[in-house]
Motif scaffolding. Sequence first.
Motif, short mmCIF file in Angstrom:
data_model
loop_
_atom_site.label_atom_id
_atom_site.label_comp_id
_atom_site.label_asym_id
_atom_site.label_seq_id
_atom_site.Cartn_x
_atom_site.Cartn_y
_atom_site.Cartn_z
N THR A 139 0.83 -1.21 0.00
CA THR A 139 0.00 0.00 0.00
C THR A 139 0.87 1.26 0.00
O THR A 139 0.61 2.21 -0.74
CB THR A 139 -0.93 0.01 1.23
N SER A 140 1.91 1.28 0.82
CA SER A 140 2.79 2.44 0.88
C SER A 140 3.49 2.68 -0.45
O SER A 140 3.59 3.82 -0.92
CB SER A 140 3.84 2.25 1.98
N ASN A 141 3.98 1.60 -1.05
CA ASN A 141 4.65 1.73 -2.35
C ASN A 141 3.69 2.22 -3.43
O ASN A 141 4.04 3.08 -4.24
CB ASN A 141 5.26 0.39 -2.77
N PHE A 142 2.48 1.69 -3.42
CA PHE A 142 1.51 2.04 -4.46
C PHE A 142 0.99 3.46 -4.30
O PHE A 142 0.85 4.21 -5.27
CB PHE A 142 0.35 1.04 -4.43
N LEU A 143 0.70 3.86 -3.06
CA LEU A 143 0.07 5.16 -2.84
C LEU A 143 1.06 6.32 -2.74
O LEU A 143 0.77 7.44 -3.20
CB LEU A 143 -0.76 5.11 -1.55
N TRP A 144 2.26 6.08 -2.14
CA TRP A 144 3.11 7.20 -1.79
C TRP A 144 4.53 7.14 -2.35
O TRP A 144 5.14 8.18 -2.55
CB TRP A 144 3.20 7.32 -0.25
N LEU A 145 5.07 5.96 -2.58
CA LEU A 145 6.48 5.86 -2.93
C LEU A 145 6.72 5.45 -4.38
O LEU A 145 7.86 5.19 -4.77
CB LEU A 145 7.18 4.86 -2.00
N LYS A 146 5.68 5.41 -5.20
CA LYS A 146 5.86 4.96 -6.58
C LYS A 146 6.40 6.05 -7.50
O LYS A 146 6.88 5.76 -8.60
CB LYS A 146 4.55 4.41 -7.14
N GLN A 147 6.30 7.32 -7.08
CA GLN A 147 6.78 8.40 -7.92
C GLN A 147 8.28 8.28 -8.15
O GLN A 147 9.05 8.14 -7.21
CB GLN A 147 6.48 9.76 -7.29
N PRO A 148 8.75 8.31 -9.41
CA PRO A 148 10.19 8.20 -9.68
C PRO A 148 10.97 9.28 -8.94
O PRO A 148 10.61 10.46 -8.96
CB PRO A 148 10.27 8.41 -11.20
N GLY A 149 12.03 8.87 -8.27
CA GLY A 149 12.88 9.81 -7.55
C GLY A 149 12.44 10.09 -6.13
O GLY A 149 13.18 10.76 -5.39
N MET A 150 11.28 9.59 -5.70
CA MET A 150 10.78 9.92 -4.36
C MET A 150 11.67 9.34 -3.27
O MET A 150 12.08 10.05 -2.34
CB MET A 150 9.34 9.44 -4.19
N ILE A 151 11.98 8.04 -3.34
CA ILE A 151 12.77 7.44 -2.27
C ILE A 151 14.17 8.05 -2.26
O ILE A 151 14.78 8.24 -1.20
CB ILE A 151 12.82 5.89 -2.40
N GLU A 152 14.70 8.42 -3.44
CA GLU A 152 16.01 9.07 -3.50
C GLU A 152 15.97 10.44 -2.82
O GLU A 152 16.89 10.81 -2.09
CB GLU A 152 16.46 9.23 -4.96
N ALA A 153 14.90 11.19 -3.06
CA ALA A 153 14.78 12.52 -2.45
C ALA A 153 14.65 12.43 -0.94
O ALA A 153 15.24 13.22 -0.20
CB ALA A 153 13.56 13.24 -3.04
N ILE A 154 13.91 11.44 -0.46
CA ILE A 154 13.76 11.26 0.99
C ILE A 154 15.10 10.96 1.64
O ILE A 154 15.41 11.43 2.74
CB ILE A 154 12.75 10.14 1.28
N GLY A 155 15.93 10.17 0.96
CA GLY A 155 17.20 9.74 1.54
C GLY A 155 18.34 10.72 1.42
O GLY A 155 19.46 10.41 1.85
#
Length: 402
Positions: free
Chosen positions: A30-46
Amino acid sequence: MFFRRFGPMLIGLLFFYGTILGMKPLIEYTSNFLWLKQPGMIEAIGMKARSEVMLGSLLQTKALVTPDVLPFYGSSELGTGFEFNPTNVFSHRHAGFTPFIIGRGSVQSFVNLLNLAGQENLRGRKMIFTFSPDWFAERKGLDNEHLAMNSSPLHIYQVMLTPDLSAELKREIAQRILEIPEVLKDDPFLQNYLQTYITPGLWSKMKVLADWPQAETECAALELQDAINVRYVVNEVKSQEAVPVFQKSKQAESYDDTWDKLLTQSEQRGKGLITNNLNILDSLYAKHTELGTKGSWSKLKLYPSKEYQDFDLMLRVLQQKGAKPLFVLIPANGRWADYAGFNPQERKDYYRRIRAIIQEKGFSVADFSFREYEPYFMQDTWHLGLKGWAEVDKAIEQYVKS
């Protein structure tokens, strides 16, 4: 007759606990589908240290399963180095990876251990560990306050419930947590669970088994709260900064011809920020030369310390998980250490000792202990400076491409 009377109850219990066990993959999906699927999102958070990353699990899990993300575990040095910090250098280079920061001030080996031990995606995973001599300066190692502020019951539940660690290793981890139990103060069930786990005997084993459903339930509730926190982080990133779409290099190209330029730039930048003979940023010089600092480290010892046991415990977790880390051995600032009276032989013995501990476990070390006196390598007593991070960045890229 038995099934007619107790069958519905058994089916209900099986359904309930099946639902609890299925919560983690459902929450992750659910988290991946709703919030973290945008390209570059996990990179920006980190790109910087965040409490939601340190105290949670979902964002760390997402980073570990994202092939082009390289996790960095460490302490306050992860925020030094100005433009030569890896988060900046590798966001401008097509090196094929983006750093993901899992660390902040006061983090030490046992915090890293708790971050890692409950994860299930470490086999063959490359990752970076930075550490410095001051971790080993306290005889008792990590204290109550710093464990409590940098870890959480969620991590401890996940460690104790993971199938990837041996029971013996879990007992050692549980014993260590109970020595510094501040992190457990709001969860008496977890504290009792750990105490039962380390107690020998058949009765204790049966009690752990009986408490397992509640432990899974408590863990699921904390994972749900973690997912809610992920949503807040994503919204914050979207509102405060652009989310970059990182273009990854698909070829194992060599960038050695550009490193000389970067190292030269780090030296030139250092000359403008450090003009004193202690190799400390001019902005910090007054603080580090106050009355009483000269000779103040004449009795400082880096052995014995409980930190060595915590460090070894972390290495054993990495072994059992099958990870492939690189350890960056950061030196002391030799010029300031001499000024403070810190025995050079004590430092040499520490470098030899910690290098041997890592290599004995079969892991790689990027050893910079011989750079103690190099100008601009450090920026204060323990933290990497401009040229220091530039050199470490080069070693990291070589490790990733190896």
